[in-house]
Design an enzyme around this catalytic site. Structure first.
Site, short mmCIF file in Angstrom:
data_model
loop_
_atom_site.label_atom_id
_atom_site.label_comp_id
_atom_site.label_asym_id
_atom_site.label_seq_id
_atom_site.Cartn_x
_atom_site.Cartn_y
_atom_site.Cartn_z
N LEU A 5 0.84 -1.20 0.00
CA LEU A 5 0.00 0.00 0.00
C LEU A 5 0.88 1.25 0.00
CD1 LEU A 5 -2.84 1.36 0.39
CD2 LEU A 5 -2.50 1.13 2.85
N THR A 6 1.81 1.31 0.93
CA THR A 6 2.61 2.51 1.17
C THR A 6 3.48 2.89 -0.03
OG1 THR A 6 2.66 1.95 3.50
CG2 THR A 6 4.33 3.51 2.74
N GLY B 159 2.01 7.74 2.74
CA GLY B 159 2.28 7.03 4.00
C GLY B 159 1.02 7.06 4.83
N GLU C 94 1.82 0.19 9.96
CA GLU C 94 0.38 -0.14 9.87
C GLU C 94 -0.48 1.01 10.42
OE1 GLU C 94 -0.99 -4.09 10.32
OE2 GLU C 94 0.94 -4.93 9.74
N1 CAA Z 1 -13.35 -0.04 6.71
C1 CAA Z 1 -14.05 0.11 5.56
N2 CAA Z 1 -14.06 1.28 4.88
C2 CAA Z 1 -13.36 2.31 5.37
C3 CAA Z 1 -12.61 2.21 6.56
C4 CAA Z 1 -12.64 0.98 7.24
N3 CAA Z 1 -11.96 0.80 8.38
N4 CAA Z 1 -12.00 3.38 6.81
C5 CAA Z 1 -12.36 4.20 5.82
N5 CAA Z 1 -13.18 3.55 4.95
C6 CAA Z 1 -13.83 4.09 3.76
C7 CAA Z 1 -14.67 5.31 4.12
O1 CAA Z 1 -15.96 4.94 4.54
C8 CAA Z 1 -14.68 6.07 2.82
O2 CAA Z 1 -15.64 5.47 1.98
P1 CAA Z 1 -16.56 6.35 0.96
O3 CAA Z 1 -15.65 6.86 -0.09
O4 CAA Z 1 -17.55 5.36 0.43
O5 CAA Z 1 -17.17 7.43 1.78
C9 CAA Z 1 -13.31 5.80 2.24
O6 CAA Z 1 -12.84 4.57 2.85
C10 CAA Z 1 -12.32 6.90 2.52
O7 CAA Z 1 -12.24 7.06 3.91
P2 CAA Z 1 -11.71 8.37 4.60
O8 CAA Z 1 -12.41 9.55 4.02
O9 CAA Z 1 -11.77 8.18 6.09
O10 CAA Z 1 -10.19 8.39 4.08
P3 CAA Z 1 -8.98 9.34 4.44
O11 CAA Z 1 -8.27 9.69 3.20
O12 CAA Z 1 -9.42 10.44 5.38
O13 CAA Z 1 -7.97 8.33 5.22
C11 CAA Z 1 -7.03 7.15 7.06
C12 CAA Z 1 -8.28 7.65 6.32
C13 CAA Z 1 -7.60 6.42 8.26
C14 CAA Z 1 -6.14 8.28 7.54
C15 CAA Z 1 -6.25 6.15 6.15
O14 CAA Z 1 -5.62 6.86 5.09
C16 CAA Z 1 -5.20 5.39 6.92
O15 CAA Z 1 -5.53 4.38 7.56
N6 CAA Z 1 -3.93 5.81 6.85
C17 CAA Z 1 -2.84 5.04 7.41
C18 CAA Z 1 -2.33 4.10 6.37
C19 CAA Z 1 -1.68 2.91 6.95
O16 CAA Z 1 -2.11 2.34 7.95
N7 CAA Z 1 -0.64 2.46 6.28
C20 CAA Z 1 0.04 1.27 6.68
C21 CAA Z 1 0.48 0.51 5.49
S1 CAA Z 1 0.77 -1.13 5.83
C22 CAA Z 1 2.20 -1.24 6.67
O17 CAA Z 1 2.71 -0.41 7.34
C23 CAA Z 1 2.56 -2.62 6.63
C24 CAA Z 1 3.86 -3.15 6.85
O18 CAA Z 1 4.73 -3.14 6.03
C25 CAA Z 1 3.98 -4.01 8.04
#
Ligand code: CAA
Length: 386
Positions: free
Chosen positions: A124-125, A130, A363
């Site tokens: 994803l990232t 990020g 994450e």
């Molecule tokens: N479940 C289902 N749908 C969801 C959801 C969830 N938990 N959270 C959001 N959505 C949906 C929303 O309902 C919305 O849907 P609609 O378009 O139909 O309205 C859509 O997704 C967009 O949601 P937001 O408007 O809330 O999105 P945002 O741009 O404001 O971002 C955020 C939200 C929570 C900040 C998100 O970007 C986020 O989680 N960021 C962090 C990313 C992350 O965790 N990265 C880690 C990568 S993995 C990693 O690190 C792994 C590794 O290597 C170990």
């Protein structure tokens, strides 16, 4: 404390604990120093069936859920937070297939993932995406029965050692988060290559590197769910994987605590053990209490998800933030109890502090978790006062 584990969960815990102590412990320092991937240990995990614990029986798994994954991750992380990622990172990469894969995709990919013959990675990232995961720049353009992927993913756990990559790419950049789609890309696909390998502060036995797509052709049948559903696939995946990071954090905190408690009872200053001083006792008491509280929250969240609860994002974020902050605090205090020796690489304790740091970052940073929690609280409150 009694955690009310089932008989099968107790067996899984004891098995993971035995492997961690007998097989992982002797090689921890070497893999940390050399930043090498522990293929020999992966073989042990495969033989013990640790990759299968959270996968439903219908797909060849042991039939457990997030709770079983959490138990294994915690046990392995008590000994090495980095090595635990061979299992936990594979689960992260596998969740999109479990959640959104069709019968054909599950039949093609799950058997090798369940057996640990394939490791998985979640892509994803990106450099510009990020915390703002919706800002992905990797494009997937449909041409006939294929998608052509171009772009770079980075900081990807298990990249280059995994065979299966679940990738979120934009199929419609004008639609933002609603224009993302998810794909399964197999290692060896022309146009998929691996770039910079990261030289990390901690979790050094885990491979982290760039995943680069250059006109990489992915068959349409490898798309997960419908076009435009990719961001939701990613969010639903993270809701289920964050308790795993939280469990990694609990394991790191417990491992650090155990070493600190042992050291405090053996190390003598002013003619008696440092543990007999109230200042050190209070530290140990707080550390032990914080670890138990974090574990209780992680287990409660895992059980809630396994019970089939639909709304899990808030609780998943809560356990990740609390356990990650606990791991950092407890491992830092553990180094403090070791004093000058704690700062030296000759002693195993400083590694726990290095490993703990990532649990507050990946994450979703703990700031993003608080954003998720805060948004849910306000939404719930608004619906109550309507
Ligand atoms: N479940 C289902 N749908 C969801 C959801 C969830 N938990 N959270 C959001 N959505 C949906 C929303 O309902 C919305 O849907 P609609 O378009 O139909 O309205 C859509 O997704 C967009 O949601 P937001 O408007 O809330 O999105 P945002 O741009 O404001 O971002 C955020 C939200 C929570 C900040 C998100 O970007 C986020 O989680 N960021 C962090 C990313 C992350 O965790 N990265 C880690 C990568 S993995 C990693 O690190 C792994 C590794 O290597 C170990």
């Amino acid at each position: 404390m009694d955690y009310f584990l089932t008989e099968s969960q107790t067996e899984i815990r004891d098995l993971a604990r035995r492997i961690a102590n007998e097989k992982v412990k002797p090689v921890v320092a070497k893999h940390d120093r050399e930043s090498s991937f522990p293929w020999d240990i992966v073989e042990e995990f495969r033989n013990a069936g640790l990759f299968s614990v959270y996968i439903p029986e219908e797909f060849g798994g042991l039939g457990g859920g997030i709770m079983e994954l959490v138990i294994v991750t915690e046990e392995l992380s008590r000994i090495c937070g980095g090595i635990s990622l061979a299992v936990a990172g594979t689960a992260l990469g596998t969740f999109p297939i479990l959640l959104s894969g069709n019968d054909d995709q599950r039949a093609r990919f799950l058997p090798d993932l369940v057996a640990g013959k394939s490791l998985a990675a979640f892509c994803l990232t990106e450099p510009a995406a990020g915390s703002d995961a919706g800002n992905i720049q990797t494009k997937a353009v449909r041409k006939g029965d294929k998608y052509i992927l171009n772009g770079t993913k980075h900081f990807i756990t298990n990249a280059s050692v995994a065979k299966v990559y679940t990738v979120v790419a934009s199929t419609n950049p004008d639609r933002g988060t609603r224009g993302a789609s998810a794909f399964i890309v197999e290692d060896g696909t022309p146009g998929l290559r691996f770039g910079k390998v990261e030289d990390k502060m901690g979790i050094r036995a885990s491979k982290t590197c760039e995943v680069i797509f250059e006109d990489c052709e992915v068959p349409v049948e490898n798309r997960l769910g419908r076009e435009g559903e990719g961001f939701k696939v990613a969010m639903r995946t993270l809701d289920r994987s964050r308790p795993g990071v939280a469990a990694q954090a609990v394991g790191i905190a417990q491992g650090a605590f155990d070493l600190a408690a042992e050291y405090a009872s053996k190390r003598e200053q002013f003619g008696k053990s440092i543990g007999s001083f109230q200042g050190v006792q209070f530290m140990l008491a707080d550390m032990a209490t914080q670890v138990e509280a974090a574990r209780a929250l992680v287990y409660a969240t895992a059980r809630m998800i396994d019970s089939g609860a639909k709304k899990i994002a808030k609780e998943s974020a809560m356990c990740k933030v609390y356990a990650g902050d606990t791991a950092m605090k407890v491992s830092t205090d553990a180094v403090q109890i070791f004093g000058g020796y704690g700062y030296m690489r000759d002693y195993p304790i400083e590694k726990f502090m290095r490993d703990a740091k990532i649990t507050q970052i990946y994450e979703g940073t703990n700031q993003i978790q608080r954003t998720v929690i805060g948004r849910h609280i306000l939404k719930e409150t608004a619906s109550k006062i309507k």
